[in-house]
Each structure stands twice: as C-alpha cells, then as structure tokens.
Write a protein that holds these residues in place. Structure first.
Motif, PDB file in Angstrom:
ATOM      1  N   UNK A   7       0.533  -1.042   0.390  1.00  0.00           N
ATOM      2  CA  UNK A   7       0.011   0.059  -0.007  1.00  0.00           C
ATOM      3  C   UNK A   7       0.982   1.409   0.088  1.00  0.00           C
ATOM      4  N   UNK A   8       2.004   0.802   0.589  1.00  0.00           N
ATOM      5  CA  UNK A   8       2.553   2.776   0.892  1.00  0.00           C
ATOM      6  C   UNK A   8       3.529   2.663  -0.369  1.00  0.00           C
ATOM      7  N   UNK A   9       3.672   1.279  -1.317  1.00  0.00           N
ATOM      8  CA  UNK A   9       4.097   1.175  -2.240  1.00  0.00           C
ATOM      9  C   UNK A   9       3.729   2.384  -3.102  1.00  0.00           C
ATOM     10  N   UNK A  10       2.529   1.786  -3.241  1.00  0.00           N
ATOM     11  CA  UNK A  10       1.032   2.392  -4.650  1.00  0.00           C
ATOM     12  C   UNK A  10       1.185   3.914  -4.080  1.00  0.00           C
ATOM     13  N   UNK A  11       0.840   4.102  -2.916  1.00  0.00           N
ATOM     14  CA  UNK A  11       1.164   6.037  -2.503  1.00  0.00           C
ATOM     15  C   UNK A  11       2.122   6.755  -2.811  1.00  0.00           C
ATOM     16  N   UNK A  12       3.069   5.360  -2.902  1.00  0.00           N
ATOM     17  CA  UNK A  12       4.263   6.231  -3.349  1.00  0.00           C
ATOM     18  C   UNK A  12       4.266   6.443  -5.038  1.00  0.00           C
ATOM     19  N   UNK A  13       3.934   5.444  -5.777  1.00  0.00           N
ATOM     20  CA  UNK A  13       4.231   5.622  -6.794  1.00  0.00           C
ATOM     21  C   UNK A  13       3.063   5.960  -7.831  1.00  0.00           C
ATOM     22  N   UNK A  14       1.569   6.764  -6.813  1.00  0.00           N
ATOM     23  CA  UNK A  14       1.068   7.930  -7.258  1.00  0.00           C
ATOM     24  C   UNK A  14       1.112   9.167  -7.314  1.00  0.00           C
ATOM     25  N   UNK A  15       2.257   9.415  -6.340  1.00  0.00           N
ATOM     26  CA  UNK A  15       2.904  10.744  -5.665  1.00  0.00           C
ATOM     27  C   UNK A  15       4.378  10.812  -7.072  1.00  0.00           C
ATOM     28  N   UNK A  16       4.947   9.704  -6.908  1.00  0.00           N
ATOM     29  CA  UNK A  16       5.967  10.404  -8.300  1.00  0.00           C
ATOM     30  C   UNK A  16       5.554  10.245  -9.425  1.00  0.00           C
ATOM     31  N   UNK A  17       4.313   9.940  -9.842  1.00  0.00           N
ATOM     32  CA  UNK A  17       3.769  10.070 -10.792  1.00  0.00           C
ATOM     33  C   UNK A  17       3.105  11.441 -10.639  1.00  0.00           C
ATOM     34  N   UNK A  18       2.665  12.352  -9.985  1.00  0.00           N
ATOM     35  CA  UNK A  18       1.947  13.304  -9.762  1.00  0.00           C
ATOM     36  C   UNK A  18       2.892  14.330 -10.656  1.00  0.00           C
TER      37      UNK A  18
END
Length: 128
Positions: A112-123
């Motif tokens: 879940x944390x990795x998914x959040x970080x991936x979303x943040x990086x794409x933003x």
C-alpha cells in the motif's frame, strides 16, 4: 596444483564431511547410516541370549563388530528419541505460522505504501 591431486583432495574432503554427517546423524532419533557409512538394518537378538526382553530389537550396522567403530542402538531408545523430536515440531510450526501471518500483514502494508509513493511520483512528474 595438479588437477589430479586437487581431485583426490576434494574426494578426501567429501569423504570426511560425509563421515561427519553420519556421526551427527547417528546421534538423534532413528538412524539411516552407521558412522562407517553402511546402512543400518533392523534385527532382533537371538532367543537364547538371556535378557529381560527376549528378542530385543536393534538398529545395527551391516558390518557390525563389537569394536566401537560401528553402530548398534536399541530400537526402543531410537524410537523414544524420534518421538521427542516429533513432539517439538508442532510448537515450532506454530511459531512459524504466526511469523508468516505477521509478514503477510507487513507485506500488505508495504505494498500500500509503495502504491502511494508511485502515485505521488507520477503526480510530481506530471506537474513538472
């Protein structure tokens, strides 16, 4: 070093390690091999031998001689040791199961944390 000499040395070391394995293997539970490397056979003592348990069972080396170099263990001792080993397994399995459950929960949290970080990086990439 000569290749043939190296091969002989490796074979000698392998034989040494195999014998050490047989020694440690022979110290617990029902054995498979003697210290000399021979298979152990199940045998019974002859009926004419005076003993409190006639026809007593043994695990005996095929090359057994009463010289201390070969293995002969009473059957009952080996079975008692094996049962003791088997009794401890459920306890260790419970510990492993609880550890697996904890690791699965931790794994889900990390995903879940990795998914959040991936979303943040794409933003951040999209904003730049």
């Amino acid at each position: 070093m000569d290749p043939n000499e190296e091969r002989r040395s490796m074979k000698a070391n392998k034989a040494l390690y195999d014998s050490l394995h047989f020694v440690t293997d022979s110290m617990q539970g029902i054995q498979e091999r003697c210290v000399c490397g021979e298979r152990l056979v199940r045998e019974r003592a002859p009926t004419e031998v005076f003993d409190y348990l006639p026809r007593k069972r043994f695990f005996t080396c095929k090359k057994y001689k009463d010289d201390g170099m070969h293995y002969r263990q009473p059957w009952i001792c080996a079975v008692e040791e094996e049962l003791g080993i088997l009794k401890t397994r459920p306890e260790s399995l419970e510990k492993h199961k609880s550890m697996v459950v904890k690791l699965e929960v931790e794994n889900q949290e990390l995903k879940a944390e990795v998914e959040k970080l991936i979303a943040r990086v794409s933003e951040l990439e999209y904003a730049a």
